[in-house]
Write a protein that holds these residues in place. Structure first.
Motif, short mmCIF file in Angstrom:
data_model
loop_
_atom_site.label_atom_id
_atom_site.label_comp_id
_atom_site.label_asym_id
_atom_site.label_seq_id
_atom_site.Cartn_x
_atom_site.Cartn_y
_atom_site.Cartn_z
N LEU A 40 0.73 -1.27 0.02
CA LEU A 40 0.03 -0.01 -0.02
C LEU A 40 0.97 1.40 0.01
O LEU A 40 0.70 2.27 -0.77
CB LEU A 40 -0.85 -0.25 1.29
CG LEU A 40 -1.67 1.28 1.48
CD1 LEU A 40 -2.78 1.54 0.32
CD2 LEU A 40 -2.77 1.29 2.82
N ASP A 41 1.88 1.50 0.95
CA ASP A 41 2.76 2.23 0.87
C ASP A 41 3.35 2.50 -0.53
O ASP A 41 3.61 3.63 -1.04
CB ASP A 41 3.97 2.28 1.87
CG ASP A 41 3.34 2.30 3.34
OD1 ASP A 41 2.30 2.79 3.60
OD2 ASP A 41 4.15 1.89 4.13
N HIS B 83 -3.97 6.53 2.73
CA HIS B 83 -3.31 6.91 3.81
C HIS B 83 -4.07 6.38 5.04
O HIS B 83 -3.57 6.06 6.35
CB HIS B 83 -3.01 8.11 4.08
CG HIS B 83 -2.05 8.55 2.81
ND1 HIS B 83 -0.64 8.24 3.20
CD2 HIS B 83 -2.26 9.24 1.61
CE1 HIS B 83 -0.19 8.74 1.75
NE2 HIS B 83 -1.06 9.17 0.94
N ALA B 84 -5.49 6.56 5.16
CA ALA B 84 -6.32 6.26 6.37
C ALA B 84 -5.99 4.64 6.99
O ALA B 84 -5.93 4.44 8.05
CB ALA B 84 -7.62 6.45 5.98
N LEU B 85 -5.69 3.85 6.07
CA LEU B 85 -5.43 2.51 6.41
C LEU B 85 -4.33 2.56 7.28
O LEU B 85 -4.16 1.86 8.13
CB LEU B 85 -5.42 1.58 5.38
CG LEU B 85 -6.66 1.48 4.28
CD1 LEU B 85 -6.38 0.60 3.11
CD2 LEU B 85 -7.82 0.59 5.20
N ARG B 86 -3.11 3.07 7.03
CA ARG B 86 -1.78 3.34 7.43
C ARG B 86 -2.26 4.05 9.06
O ARG B 86 -1.63 3.55 9.92
CB ARG B 86 -0.94 4.05 6.63
CG ARG B 86 0.42 4.31 7.20
CD ARG B 86 0.89 2.88 7.93
NE ARG B 86 1.80 2.34 6.78
CZ ARG B 86 2.49 1.31 6.91
NH1 ARG B 86 2.34 0.87 8.23
NH2 ARG B 86 3.01 0.77 6.15
N ALA C 298 -10.92 -4.45 5.98
CA ALA C 298 -11.64 -5.37 6.92
C ALA C 298 -10.58 -5.28 8.33
O ALA C 298 -11.18 -5.07 9.52
CB ALA C 298 -11.91 -6.91 6.64
N THR C 299 -9.36 -5.37 8.40
CA THR C 299 -8.55 -5.22 9.48
C THR C 299 -8.79 -3.74 10.00
O THR C 299 -8.77 -3.47 11.07
CB THR C 299 -6.98 -5.44 9.15
OG1 THR C 299 -6.97 -6.81 8.64
CG2 THR C 299 -6.22 -5.19 10.12
N ARG D 61 -3.98 -4.76 -4.84
CA ARG D 61 -5.28 -5.86 -5.23
C ARG D 61 -5.56 -6.81 -4.39
O ARG D 61 -6.76 -6.95 -4.02
CB ARG D 61 -5.36 -5.89 -6.55
CG ARG D 61 -6.88 -6.44 -7.04
CD ARG D 61 -6.84 -6.73 -8.60
NE ARG D 61 -7.04 -5.55 -9.27
CZ ARG D 61 -7.83 -4.57 -9.28
NH1 ARG D 61 -9.10 -5.07 -8.66
NH2 ARG D 61 -7.92 -3.81 -10.16
N ALA D 62 -4.87 -7.85 -4.21
CA ALA D 62 -4.66 -9.05 -3.61
C ALA D 62 -5.29 -9.22 -2.19
O ALA D 62 -6.26 -9.66 -1.69
CB ALA D 62 -3.92 -10.07 -3.94
N ASN D 63 -4.82 -8.13 -1.54
CA ASN D 63 -5.13 -8.03 -0.03
C ASN D 63 -5.85 -6.69 0.50
O ASN D 63 -5.80 -6.45 1.59
CB ASN D 63 -3.86 -8.25 0.78
CG ASN D 63 -3.26 -9.72 0.92
OD1 ASN D 63 -3.96 -10.53 0.75
ND2 ASN D 63 -2.07 -9.81 0.70
N ALA D 64 -6.65 -5.94 -0.41
CA ALA D 64 -7.32 -4.91 -0.33
C ALA D 64 -8.19 -5.21 0.60
O ALA D 64 -8.48 -4.35 1.68
CB ALA D 64 -7.40 -4.19 -1.80
#
Length: 190
Positions: A15-16, A156-159, A76-77, A68-71
């Motif tokens: 993601l980064d 960036h919100a995920l991070r 969810a996390t 894409r594979a773990n988006a």
């Protein structure tokens, strides 16, 4: 949702990478657009401008492939982490950003499925490198670009959520219920 923490860390790393790459792609596009348009924003050469815009779209789509594979797992996390954070650690924008990311990912998945159908059903003379194939792929990239831009803008919100969760102490178990402690025993004489 139980994914190996090492895989989650790697997904955040991807993601980064996407966030960095998409920022560079957008900066390059803005510089190109500024240089190749008039003061009203009209391109000096519409064909060259369109080709460069198609390249921006394709480059952004390529950069997202590592995410894409773990988006869905990343989303969810983050949603789980957000519910576990104390209220004072939560940014008001995070719920909105997660909703935008989820909606964009739903559209990206639908458009990806549509592209696979188109790609797998080409006219006999429309393989990669032919104008028919390349035009269809460019159209697909143009369709997905705004959703990829949502990921570039709000990813960036995920991070940020992950960082807040890592820096928040885990909830403590409740203290054990007090038990009656036996007092000293006094020998009884009989």
């Amino acid at each position: 949702m139980s994914l190996d923490p090492a895989v989650h860390h790697e997904s955040l790393h991807h993601l980064d990478g996407f966030l960095h790459d998409s920022e560079q792609i957008l900066h390059a596009w803005d510089a190109y657009s500024d240089e190749h348009t008039d003061l009203d924003g009209w391109p000096h050469d519409a064909h060259a401008y369109g080709l460069r815009q198609s390249q921006r779209d394709a480059d952004t789509a390529t950069a997202f492939e590592t995410v894409r594979a773990n988006a869905r797992h990343l989303l969810a996390t983050a949603e789980t982490q957000l519910t576990d954070l104390p209220a004072h650690r939560v940014q008001n924008r995070w719920q909105y950003q997660l909703a935008v990311l989820r909606s964009a990912l739903d559209r990206l998945d639908a458009l990806h499925d549509q592209w696979l159908e188109t790609r797998d059903q080409p006219p006999p003379d429309a393989g990669p490198g032919t104008p028919a194939f390349d035009d269809a792929l460019a159209e697909h990239h143009a369709d997905v670009w705004s959703y990829l831009d949502d990921w570039a803008t709000h990813g960036h919100a995920l991070r940020d959520i992950n960082s807040a969760a890592r820096h928040t102490p885990a909830r403590l178990a409740p203290p054990p219920a007090p038990t009656a402690t036996p007092g000293p025993t006094i020998p009884v004489r009989r």
